[in-house]
Design a protein around this motif. Sequence first.
Motif, PDB file in Angstrom:
ATOM      1  N   ALA A 107      41.886  45.687  29.017  1.00 49.58           N
ATOM      2  CA  ALA A 107      43.070  44.850  30.084  1.00 49.58           C
ATOM      3  C   ALA A 107      42.411  44.562  31.034  1.00 49.58           C
ATOM      4  O   ALA A 107      42.226  43.596  31.662  1.00 49.58           O
ATOM      5  CB  ALA A 107      44.841  45.475  30.547  1.00 49.58           C
ATOM      6  N   VAL A 108      40.940  45.900  31.711  1.00 48.14           N
ATOM      7  CA  VAL A 108      39.905  45.860  32.206  1.00 48.14           C
ATOM      8  C   VAL A 108      39.448  44.393  31.671  1.00 48.14           C
ATOM      9  O   VAL A 108      38.660  43.624  32.550  1.00 48.14           O
ATOM     10  CB  VAL A 108      39.267  47.410  32.272  1.00 48.14           C
ATOM     11  N   GLU A 109      38.560  44.253  30.715  1.00 48.09           N
ATOM     12  CA  GLU A 109      37.939  43.716  30.179  1.00 48.09           C
ATOM     13  C   GLU A 109      38.394  41.634  30.235  1.00 48.09           C
ATOM     14  O   GLU A 109      37.854  40.798  30.724  1.00 48.09           O
ATOM     15  CB  GLU A 109      37.750  43.590  28.693  1.00 48.09           C
ATOM     16  N   TYR A 110      40.166  41.476  30.233  1.00 46.97           N
ATOM     17  CA  TYR A 110      40.424  40.441  30.454  1.00 46.97           C
ATOM     18  C   TYR A 110      40.682  40.358  31.757  1.00 46.97           C
ATOM     19  O   TYR A 110      40.141  39.253  32.666  1.00 46.97           O
ATOM     20  CB  TYR A 110      42.165  40.327  29.772  1.00 46.97           C
ATOM     21  N   LEU A 111      40.764  41.421  32.443  1.00 50.11           N
ATOM     22  CA  LEU A 111      40.885  40.545  34.240  1.00 50.11           C
ATOM     23  C   LEU A 111      39.932  40.654  34.752  1.00 50.11           C
ATOM     24  O   LEU A 111      39.897  40.093  35.382  1.00 50.11           O
ATOM     25  CB  LEU A 111      42.147  42.712  35.411  1.00 50.11           C
ATOM     26  N   ASN A 112      38.709  41.362  34.330  1.00 50.95           N
ATOM     27  CA  ASN A 112      36.996  41.410  34.667  1.00 50.95           C
ATOM     28  C   ASN A 112      36.706  40.258  34.206  1.00 50.95           C
ATOM     29  O   ASN A 112      36.198  39.369  35.413  1.00 50.95           O
ATOM     30  CB  ASN A 112      36.334  42.382  34.788  1.00 50.95           C
ATOM     31  N   LEU A 113      37.340  39.674  33.237  1.00 50.53           N
ATOM     32  CA  LEU A 113      36.466  37.813  32.841  1.00 50.53           C
ATOM     33  C   LEU A 113      36.894  37.152  33.629  1.00 50.53           C
ATOM     34  O   LEU A 113      36.395  36.097  34.505  1.00 50.53           O
ATOM     35  CB  LEU A 113      37.123  37.974  31.785  1.00 50.53           C
ATOM     36  N   ALA A 114      39.109  37.172  34.029  1.00 50.81           N
ATOM     37  CA  ALA A 114      39.559  36.765  35.244  1.00 50.81           C
ATOM     38  C   ALA A 114      39.227  36.597  36.238  1.00 50.81           C
ATOM     39  O   ALA A 114      38.358  35.540  36.877  1.00 50.81           O
ATOM     40  CB  ALA A 114      40.869  37.132  34.969  1.00 50.81           C
ATOM     41  N   VAL A 115      38.762  37.546  37.089  1.00 56.49           N
ATOM     42  CA  VAL A 115      38.629  37.810  38.748  1.00 56.49           C
ATOM     43  C   VAL A 115      36.438  37.078  38.269  1.00 56.49           C
ATOM     44  O   VAL A 115      36.781  36.361  39.408  1.00 56.49           O
ATOM     45  CB  VAL A 115      38.216  39.308  38.682  1.00 56.49           C
ATOM     46  N   MET A 116      35.649  37.214  37.519  1.00 54.16           N
ATOM     47  CA  MET A 116      34.771  36.508  37.651  1.00 54.16           C
ATOM     48  C   MET A 116      34.395  35.634  37.149  1.00 54.16           C
ATOM     49  O   MET A 116      34.227  34.461  38.225  1.00 54.16           O
ATOM     50  CB  MET A 116      33.800  37.236  36.313  1.00 54.16           C
ATOM     51  N   SER A 117      35.713  34.587  36.200  1.00 54.91           N
ATOM     52  CA  SER A 117      35.995  33.294  36.516  1.00 54.91           C
ATOM     53  C   SER A 117      36.151  32.804  38.067  1.00 54.91           C
ATOM     54  O   SER A 117      36.087  31.491  38.358  1.00 54.91           O
ATOM     55  CB  SER A 117      37.001  32.609  35.118  1.00 54.91           C
ATOM     56  N   TYR A 118      37.014  33.606  38.877  1.00 57.71           N
ATOM     57  CA  TYR A 118      37.562  33.000  40.188  1.00 57.71           C
ATOM     58  C   TYR A 118      36.665  33.412  40.647  1.00 57.71           C
ATOM     59  O   TYR A 118      36.174  32.168  41.569  1.00 57.71           O
ATOM     60  CB  TYR A 118      38.417  34.234  40.910  1.00 57.71           C
ATOM     61  N   ASP A 119      35.435  33.738  40.481  1.00 55.18           N
ATOM     62  CA  ASP A 119      34.074  34.415  41.195  1.00 55.18           C
ATOM     63  C   ASP A 119      33.467  33.115  41.726  1.00 55.18           C
ATOM     64  O   ASP A 119      32.802  32.359  42.143  1.00 55.18           O
ATOM     65  CB  ASP A 119      33.486  35.098  41.175  1.00 55.18           C
ATOM     66  N   ARG A 120      33.548  32.518  40.131  1.00 54.92           N
ATOM     67  CA  ARG A 120      31.957  31.657  40.282  1.00 54.92           C
ATOM     68  C   ARG A 120      33.229  29.847  40.494  1.00 54.92           C
ATOM     69  O   ARG A 120      32.383  28.917  41.330  1.00 54.92           O
ATOM     70  CB  ARG A 120      32.102  30.494  37.717  1.00 54.92           C
ATOM     71  N   PHE A 121      34.644  30.185  40.148  1.00 55.11           N
ATOM     72  CA  PHE A 121      35.152  28.744  40.631  1.00 55.11           C
ATOM     73  C   PHE A 121      34.472  28.712  42.427  1.00 55.11           C
ATOM     74  O   PHE A 121      34.315  27.323  43.248  1.00 55.11           O
ATOM     75  CB  PHE A 121      36.795  29.138  40.560  1.00 55.11           C
TER      76      PHE A 121
END
Length: 321
Positions: A107-121
């Motif tokens: 769960a942390v892996e998926y949420l971390n990847l989602a946060v990283m995509s938001y940061d790149r956005f």
Amino acid sequence: MMNSTQVSYFTLAAYFDTGIFKYVHFMVILSVYIFIVCANSLLIVVICVNRSLHEPMYIFLCSLFVNELYGSTGLFPLLLVQILSDVHTVSAPLCFLQIFCVHSYGAVEYLNLAVMSYDRFLAICYPLQYNTRMTYRKIAVLIAVTWIYPCLAMVVLLSLSSPLQLCGNVINKVYCDTHSVVKLACTDTAGVNMYGLIATFSTIFGSLLLILYTYMRIFLVCFSGSKQTRQKAVSTCTPHLASLFNFSFGACFEILQSRFNMNNVPNTLRIFLSLYFLTCQPLFNPVMYGLKLSKICVMCKILISKASQNIKSCNILNVYR
């Protein structure tokens, strides 16, 4: 019928006798674990020590590498012990601890990847407003949510599954997971299964929806933007997308294997694929980000060269002594 409090251990039935080759398997798995620990620890140290890397993207990467250490440590020590054991049993408390670690890691892996995509956005679509939108307070909140939400969800899930009445203690895997334990229950498990599905799919699909939205916006900006914008997007988004696809492949197979009958799949292949998201992702991420992100790559080379110089200096001093 026996209560789960009376089950002192679980048997991991997916292991099979490999004879003398178990020592070869042990050395290979141990080497993989040592590499995972060294590679992820190196990148965590590089990011923490170098002030030039104290940027949102690298802070989120540091959180990702910490999670790789956390997830692999939840699997490998017990896996190594079981490989050398003749009787493949694990105590009930240790089994539930591994369940907590493995599921919260995913769960942390998926949420971390989602946060990283938001940061790149934000970095690509709103470059001038990036520093005002992505503050250190916001970074701390995002990382806290990334870690706290999965841990709380797992506490609730374990509080629902651990009191279940069990009719057996045999788990047909090489590690413990919630669904395997719930399938052993003699009583109605509709509530536990419903909560597990909601928690799993809300985390996965919530993260994927955010990633899909952010990348749609990023691609629109790239197609209409300059060559420099496209190069920046490719250099920072390629390792992120590769990490997402790699982890999603392993996670999808594990979810399908837990819910459906996979007896037609060869046992060795089934074991390998069930371990994929817990072994390949912690290997993949440090290698991918270490090679693809130039800042990290340069800092790693500097740190390694300094360390080697210090070792040489120590050796020279020892010789003269």
